[in-house]
Write an enzyme that holds these catalytic residues in place. Structure first.
Site, mmCIF file in Angstrom:
data_model
loop_
_atom_site.group_PDB
_atom_site.id
_atom_site.type_symbol
_atom_site.label_atom_id
_atom_site.label_comp_id
_atom_site.label_asym_id
_atom_site.label_seq_id
_atom_site.Cartn_x
_atom_site.Cartn_y
_atom_site.Cartn_z
ATOM 1 N N CYS A 43 -9.602 25.834 -23.183
ATOM 2 C CA CYS A 43 -8.586 26.853 -23.398
ATOM 3 C C CYS A 43 -7.892 27.165 -22.078
ATOM 4 C CB CYS A 43 -9.253 28.115 -23.945
ATOM 5 S SG CYS A 43 -8.105 29.400 -24.405
ATOM 6 N N HIS B 186 -8.298 27.921 -33.603
ATOM 7 C CA HIS B 186 -8.389 28.370 -32.211
ATOM 8 C C HIS B 186 -7.194 29.262 -31.863
ATOM 9 C CE1 HIS B 186 -9.413 27.621 -27.837
ATOM 10 N NE2 HIS B 186 -8.139 27.997 -27.730
ATOM 11 N N GLU B 187 -5.989 28.842 -32.240
ATOM 12 C CA GLU B 187 -4.787 29.617 -31.915
ATOM 13 C C GLU B 187 -4.701 30.903 -32.728
ATOM 14 O OE1 GLU B 187 -3.394 28.980 -29.230
ATOM 15 O OE2 GLU B 187 -4.276 26.992 -29.015
#
Length: 134
Positions: free
Chosen positions: A57, A99-100
């Site tokens: 990330c 994830h986003e």
């Protein structure tokens, strides 16, 4: 919007990273070059197997962590023309989208790691030789 050379790995950015006022998860590029933009996305269903894969990330660029995620997610979102839609994402793209969306809700991948599992330095991760396997 973020961009990069075609040889770059799949990547994305969420509202907090992009400085946008509106809730948007922008998956900048999938492994096959597809760009995905979702406005106000919410995961409404998770299905299929759950596996653990390493994720990285921009928030923690120097470490990687093993994160459990479902192979299939159903996401309700608004399209660029204002329609509400449900889109199903699978495998690696499901992982990127989840994830986003986590970022939009203030969740970092380290919040999803199993108790007792710690991120590893990117140098150690590179030594594992692992990429997402589906």
């Amino acid at each position: 919007m973020l961009s990069g050379p075609q040889s770059a790995p799949p990547a994305g950015g969420g509202r907090g990273q992009l400085g946008a006022d509106r809730h948007a998860a922008a998956i900048v590029r999938t492994a096959d070059g597809e760009a995905i933009t979702l406005f106000n996305p919410t995961i409404i269903e998770s299905a299929g197997e759950v596996d653990e894969q390493y994720e990285g990330c921009l928030s923690f660029f120097d470490v990687r962590g093993q994160i459990p995620r479902s192979h299939v997610i159903h996401v309700e979102h608004t399209t660029i023309d204002g329609r509400t839609k449900i889109t199903v994402f699978e495998r690696g793209v499901a992982r990127l989208v989840a994830h986003e969306i986590d970022h939009l809700h203030g969740t970092l991948y380290t919040d999803r790691m199993r108790i007792g599992v710690e991120p590893i330095p990117v140098e150690q991760y590179r030594g594992t030789g692992t990429t997402w396997k589906y």
